[in-house]
Design a protein around this motif. Structure first.
Motif, PDB file in Angstrom:
ATOM      1  N   ARG A  62       0.905  -1.198   0.099  1.00 50.41           N
ATOM      2  CA  ARG A  62      -0.064   0.030   0.157  1.00 50.41           C
ATOM      3  C   ARG A  62       0.845   1.308   0.121  1.00 50.41           C
ATOM      4  O   ARG A  62       0.554   2.384  -0.636  1.00 50.41           O
ATOM      5  N   ALA A  63       1.893   1.535   0.744  1.00 52.12           N
ATOM      6  CA  ALA A  63       2.818   2.572   0.898  1.00 52.12           C
ATOM      7  C   ALA A  63       3.419   2.747  -0.514  1.00 52.12           C
ATOM      8  O   ALA A  63       3.479   4.043  -0.903  1.00 52.12           O
ATOM      9  N   ALA A  64       3.911   1.784  -1.251  1.00 51.79           N
ATOM     10  CA  ALA A  64       4.570   1.845  -2.418  1.00 51.79           C
ATOM     11  C   ALA A  64       3.759   2.331  -3.379  1.00 51.79           C
ATOM     12  O   ALA A  64       3.716   3.165  -4.235  1.00 51.79           O
ATOM     13  N   ILE A  65       2.229   1.948  -3.409  1.00 50.72           N
ATOM     14  CA  ILE A  65       1.100   2.278  -4.502  1.00 50.72           C
ATOM     15  C   ILE A  65       0.844   3.899  -4.135  1.00 50.72           C
ATOM     16  O   ILE A  65       0.936   4.508  -4.868  1.00 50.72           O
ATOM     17  N   LEU A  66       0.709   4.214  -2.782  1.00 48.96           N
ATOM     18  CA  LEU A  66       0.345   5.363  -2.525  1.00 48.96           C
ATOM     19  C   LEU A  66       1.350   6.604  -3.161  1.00 48.96           C
ATOM     20  O   LEU A  66       1.203   7.665  -3.699  1.00 48.96           O
ATOM     21  N   ALA A  67       2.696   6.014  -2.815  1.00 47.35           N
ATOM     22  CA  ALA A  67       3.943   6.841  -3.412  1.00 47.35           C
ATOM     23  C   ALA A  67       3.906   6.984  -4.826  1.00 47.35           C
ATOM     24  O   ALA A  67       4.194   8.080  -5.261  1.00 47.35           O
ATOM     25  N   SER A  68       3.525   5.890  -5.408  1.00 46.23           N
ATOM     26  CA  SER A  68       3.822   6.137  -6.778  1.00 46.23           C
ATOM     27  C   SER A  68       2.507   6.778  -7.343  1.00 46.23           C
ATOM     28  O   SER A  68       2.809   7.766  -8.439  1.00 46.23           O
ATOM     29  N   TRP A  69       1.414   6.986  -6.673  1.00 47.31           N
ATOM     30  CA  TRP A  69       0.323   7.786  -7.159  1.00 47.31           C
ATOM     31  C   TRP A  69       0.464   9.268  -6.735  1.00 47.31           C
ATOM     32  O   TRP A  69       0.434  10.305  -7.539  1.00 47.31           O
ATOM     33  N   GLU A  70       1.334   9.421  -5.489  1.00 45.02           N
ATOM     34  CA  GLU A  70       1.668  10.820  -5.408  1.00 45.02           C
ATOM     35  C   GLU A  70       2.605  11.445  -6.323  1.00 45.02           C
ATOM     36  O   GLU A  70       2.445  12.339  -6.754  1.00 45.02           O
ATOM     37  N   GLY A  71       3.616  10.580  -6.587  1.00 47.84           N
ATOM     38  CA  GLY A  71       4.632  11.099  -7.592  1.00 47.84           C
ATOM     39  C   GLY A  71       4.003  11.324  -8.792  1.00 47.84           C
ATOM     40  O   GLY A  71       4.209  12.204  -9.633  1.00 47.84           O
ATOM     41  N   LEU A  72       2.861  10.417  -9.431  1.00 52.12           N
ATOM     42  CA  LEU A  72       2.428  10.445 -10.795  1.00 52.12           C
ATOM     43  C   LEU A  72       1.603  12.028 -10.628  1.00 52.12           C
ATOM     44  O   LEU A  72       1.613  12.953 -11.692  1.00 52.12           O
ATOM     45  N   LEU A  73       0.503  11.983  -9.599  1.00 54.91           N
ATOM     46  CA  LEU A  73      -0.327  13.183  -9.712  1.00 54.91           C
ATOM     47  C   LEU A  73       0.395  14.461  -9.552  1.00 54.91           C
ATOM     48  O   LEU A  73      -0.150  15.507  -9.739  1.00 54.91           O
ATOM     49  N   HIS A  74       1.563  14.489  -8.626  1.00 57.49           N
ATOM     50  CA  HIS A  74       2.205  15.713  -8.757  1.00 57.49           C
ATOM     51  C   HIS A  74       3.380  15.944 -10.081  1.00 57.49           C
ATOM     52  O   HIS A  74       3.864  17.022 -10.042  1.00 57.49           O
ATOM     53  N   SER A  75       3.324  15.126 -10.901  1.00 54.74           N
ATOM     54  CA  SER A  75       4.448  15.244 -11.954  1.00 54.74           C
ATOM     55  C   SER A  75       3.555  16.032 -13.103  1.00 54.74           C
ATOM     56  O   SER A  75       2.467  15.967 -13.379  1.00 54.74           O
ATOM     57  N   ALA A  76       4.676  16.881 -13.631  1.00 60.13           N
ATOM     58  CA  ALA A  76       4.102  17.558 -14.631  1.00 60.13           C
ATOM     59  C   ALA A  76       3.869  16.789 -15.926  1.00 60.13           C
ATOM     60  O   ALA A  76       3.149  17.300 -16.908  1.00 60.13           O
ATOM     61  N   ASN A  77       4.321  15.493 -15.971  1.00 58.62           N
ATOM     62  CA  ASN A  77       3.841  14.512 -16.984  1.00 58.62           C
ATOM     63  C   ASN A  77       2.612  14.079 -16.809  1.00 58.62           C
ATOM     64  O   ASN A  77       2.289  12.857 -17.430  1.00 58.62           O
ATOM     65  N   CYS A  78       1.971  14.409 -15.704  1.00 59.13           N
ATOM     66  CA  CYS A  78       0.743  13.398 -15.559  1.00 59.13           C
ATOM     67  C   CYS A  78      -0.461  13.602 -16.382  1.00 59.13           C
ATOM     68  O   CYS A  78      -0.527  14.813 -16.895  1.00 59.13           O
ATOM     69  N   PRO A  79      -0.763  12.339 -16.880  1.00 58.65           N
ATOM     70  CA  PRO A  79      -1.874  12.890 -18.015  1.00 58.65           C
ATOM     71  C   PRO A  79      -3.203  13.525 -17.607  1.00 58.65           C
ATOM     72  O   PRO A  79      -3.506  13.421 -16.354  1.00 58.65           O
ATOM     73  N   ARG A  80      -3.605  14.403 -18.391  1.00 62.75           N
ATOM     74  CA  ARG A  80      -5.078  14.909 -17.999  1.00 62.75           C
ATOM     75  C   ARG A  80      -5.870  14.294 -18.663  1.00 62.75           C
ATOM     76  O   ARG A  80      -6.100  13.702 -19.664  1.00 62.75           O
ATOM     77  N   LEU A  81      -7.006  14.084 -17.718  1.00 65.16           N
ATOM     78  CA  LEU A  81      -8.079  13.116 -18.054  1.00 65.16           C
ATOM     79  C   LEU A  81      -9.376  14.171 -18.232  1.00 65.16           C
ATOM     80  O   LEU A  81      -9.425  15.363 -17.628  1.00 65.16           O
ATOM     81  N   GLU A  82     -10.231  13.992 -19.167  1.00 68.28           N
ATOM     82  CA  GLU A  82     -11.325  14.896 -19.525  1.00 68.28           C
ATOM     83  C   GLU A  82     -12.664  14.083 -18.827  1.00 68.28           C
ATOM     84  O   GLU A  82     -12.770  12.849 -19.133  1.00 68.28           O
ATOM     85  N   TYR A  83     -13.647  14.576 -18.405  1.00 70.55           N
ATOM     86  CA  TYR A  83     -14.826  14.116 -17.802  1.00 70.55           C
ATOM     87  C   TYR A  83     -15.872  14.293 -19.054  1.00 70.55           C
ATOM     88  O   TYR A  83     -16.126  15.390 -19.463  1.00 70.55           O
ATOM     89  N   ARG A  84     -16.361  13.265 -19.524  1.00 67.62           N
ATOM     90  CA  ARG A  84     -17.418  13.539 -20.556  1.00 67.62           C
ATOM     91  C   ARG A  84     -18.921  13.010 -20.277  1.00 67.62           C
ATOM     92  O   ARG A  84     -18.856  11.932 -19.388  1.00 67.62           O
TER      93      ARG A  84
END
Length: 84
Positions: A62-84
């Motif tokens: 769990r700690a590794a998973i949450l750390a990966s999401w934190e890194g991804l969500l704070h990254s400038a390269n994080c994909p932008r998702l659109e809600y439709r």
């Protein structure tokens, strides 16, 4: 027509589908909003977990998973998702 899973009533199957839809919508809302705290609330405590980001090795802790999401969500390269 939906067929209930083995051993489950139609009502149980519909309830399970509703819970899955809420979880799915919550996951993508957290992703779109880059909300690390909300993403953390979505991952189970005390259950076996598996997270596979494209191009990365599987994560089970769990700690590794949450750390990966934190890194991804704070990254400038994080994909932008659109809600439709």
């Amino acid at each position: 027509m939906r067929i209930a899973a083995s051993g489950c009533s139609v009502e149980e199957t519909v309830a399970d589908e509703s819970l899955l839809r809420v979880a799915n919508e919550s996951f993508y809302k957290a992703f779109r909003e880059r909300d690390v705290a909300a993403m953390g609330r979505l991952w189970a405590h005390g259950r076996p977990l598996l997270c596979v980001h494209p191009g990365a090795r599987p994560l089970y802790a769990r700690a590794a998973i949450l750390a990966s999401w934190e890194g991804l969500l704070h990254s400038a390269n994080c994909p932008r998702l659109e809600y439709r």
